[in-house]
Design a protein around this motif. Structure first.
Motif, PDB file in Angstrom:
ATOM      1  N   CYS A 273       0.835  -1.196   0.000  1.00 41.17           N
ATOM      2  CA  CYS A 273       0.000   0.000   0.000  1.00 41.17           C
ATOM      3  C   CYS A 273       0.875   1.252   0.000  1.00 41.17           C
ATOM      4  CB  CYS A 273      -0.923  -0.010   1.219  1.00 41.17           C
ATOM      5  SG  CYS A 273      -2.024   1.420   1.297  1.00 41.17           S
ATOM      6  N   ARG A 274       0.604   2.151  -0.920  1.00 45.64           N
ATOM      7  CA  ARG A 274       1.434   3.363  -1.003  1.00 45.64           C
ATOM      8  C   ARG A 274       1.101   4.366   0.087  1.00 45.64           C
ATOM      9  NH1 ARG A 274      -1.833   7.043  -4.236  1.00 45.64           N
ATOM     10  NH2 ARG A 274      -3.363   5.801  -5.358  1.00 45.64           N
ATOM     11  N   GLU A 275      -0.027   4.180   0.792  1.00 43.12           N
ATOM     12  CA  GLU A 275      -0.402   5.089   1.880  1.00 43.12           C
ATOM     13  C   GLU A 275       0.122   4.626   3.236  1.00 43.12           C
ATOM     14  OE1 GLU A 275      -2.022   8.040   1.636  1.00 43.12           O
ATOM     15  OE2 GLU A 275      -1.924   7.813  -0.538  1.00 43.12           O
ATOM     16  N   CYS A 276      -0.173   3.357   3.591  1.00 43.74           N
ATOM     17  CA  CYS A 276       0.166   2.891   4.939  1.00 43.74           C
ATOM     18  C   CYS A 276       1.253   1.819   4.975  1.00 43.74           C
ATOM     19  CB  CYS A 276      -1.086   2.367   5.644  1.00 43.74           C
ATOM     20  SG  CYS A 276      -1.749   0.863   4.899  1.00 43.74           S
ATOM     21  N   GLY A 277       1.578   1.221   3.830  1.00 43.24           N
ATOM     22  CA  GLY A 277       2.641   0.230   3.784  1.00 43.24           C
ATOM     23  C   GLY A 277       2.210  -1.205   4.031  1.00 43.24           C
ATOM     24  N   LYS A 278       0.903  -1.474   4.148  1.00 45.57           N
ATOM     25  CA  LYS A 278       0.432  -2.843   4.344  1.00 45.57           C
ATOM     26  C   LYS A 278       0.540  -3.632   3.047  1.00 45.57           C
ATOM     27  CE  LYS A 278      -2.912  -1.917   7.977  1.00 45.57           C
ATOM     28  NZ  LYS A 278      -4.345  -1.959   8.346  1.00 45.57           N
ATOM     29  N   GLU A 279       0.493  -4.969   3.191  1.00 51.97           N
ATOM     30  CA  GLU A 279       0.545  -5.840   2.032  1.00 51.97           C
ATOM     31  C   GLU A 279      -0.763  -5.760   1.247  1.00 51.97           C
ATOM     32  OE1 GLU A 279       1.137  -9.347   4.328  1.00 51.97           O
ATOM     33  OE2 GLU A 279       3.268  -9.400   3.851  1.00 51.97           O
TER      34      GLU A 279
ATOM     35  N   GLY B 238      -3.100  -5.394  -9.520  1.00 52.68           N
ATOM     36  CA  GLY B 238      -3.490  -4.094 -10.049  1.00 52.68           C
ATOM     37  C   GLY B 238      -3.910  -3.066  -9.015  1.00 52.68           C
ATOM     38  N   GLU B 239      -3.921  -3.434  -7.747  1.00 53.95           N
ATOM     39  CA  GLU B 239      -4.307  -2.493  -6.692  1.00 53.95           C
ATOM     40  C   GLU B 239      -3.061  -1.861  -6.073  1.00 53.95           C
ATOM     41  OE1 GLU B 239      -7.381  -1.552  -5.794  1.00 53.95           O
ATOM     42  OE2 GLU B 239      -8.222  -2.848  -7.324  1.00 53.95           O
ATOM     43  N   GLU B 240      -3.134  -0.592  -5.725  1.00 59.04           N
ATOM     44  CA  GLU B 240      -2.025   0.100  -5.076  1.00 59.04           C
ATOM     45  C   GLU B 240      -2.345   0.480  -3.645  1.00 59.04           C
ATOM     46  OE1 GLU B 240      -0.810   3.404  -7.407  1.00 59.04           O
ATOM     47  OE2 GLU B 240      -0.111   2.179  -9.071  1.00 59.04           O
ATOM     48  N   LEU B 241      -3.623   0.334  -3.245  1.00 61.00           N
ATOM     49  CA  LEU B 241      -4.054   0.672  -1.890  1.00 61.00           C
ATOM     50  C   LEU B 241      -4.651  -0.553  -1.219  1.00 61.00           C
ATOM     51  CD1 LEU B 241      -5.841   4.072  -2.585  1.00 61.00           C
ATOM     52  CD2 LEU B 241      -3.578   3.747  -1.599  1.00 61.00           C
ATOM     53  N   CYS B 242      -4.448  -0.680   0.096  1.00 60.57           N
ATOM     54  CA  CYS B 242      -5.070  -1.768   0.844  1.00 60.57           C
ATOM     55  C   CYS B 242      -6.557  -1.448   1.017  1.00 60.57           C
ATOM     56  CB  CYS B 242      -4.391  -1.935   2.205  1.00 60.57           C
ATOM     57  SG  CYS B 242      -4.698  -0.587   3.369  1.00 60.57           S
ATOM     58  N   PRO B 243      -7.370  -2.434   1.382  1.00 64.16           N
ATOM     59  CA  PRO B 243      -8.816  -2.179   1.536  1.00 64.16           C
ATOM     60  C   PRO B 243      -9.133  -1.045   2.526  1.00 64.16           C
ATOM     61  CG  PRO B 243      -8.407  -4.523   1.513  1.00 64.16           C
ATOM     62  CD  PRO B 243      -7.069  -3.847   1.554  1.00 64.16           C
ATOM     63  N   GLY B 244      -8.351  -0.915   3.592  1.00 65.61           N
ATOM     64  CA  GLY B 244      -8.602   0.142   4.569  1.00 65.61           C
ATOM     65  C   GLY B 244      -8.376   1.530   4.002  1.00 65.61           C
TER      66      GLY B 244
END
Length: 57
Positions: free
Chosen positions: A34-40, A45-51
């Motif tokens: 995740c480019r925001e929080c660093g989670k897996e 094709g996704e760059e953000l985690c569900p949260g």
């Protein structure tokens, strides 16, 4: 399954192909981080985690 390491100093591996053992999620490498929080992130094709994607950080 290919493995690529992002950010050499932090050693964040991602997989570049299908998982080696599709049923073994304990050993699965993420597709991204995740480019925001660093989670897996395990969805292609996704760059953000569900949260972060849902705004519930």
């Amino acid at each position: 399954m290919g493995i690529l390491y992002l950010r050499p100093s932090k050693r964040r591996p991602i997989r570049t192909g299908p998982p080696l053992f599709p049923g073994d999620m304990q050993s699965a490498l993420p597709c991204a981080w995740c480019r925001e929080c660093g989670k897996e992130v395990f969805l292609w094709g996704e760059e953000l985690c569900p949260g972060c994607k849902g705004g519930t950080k």
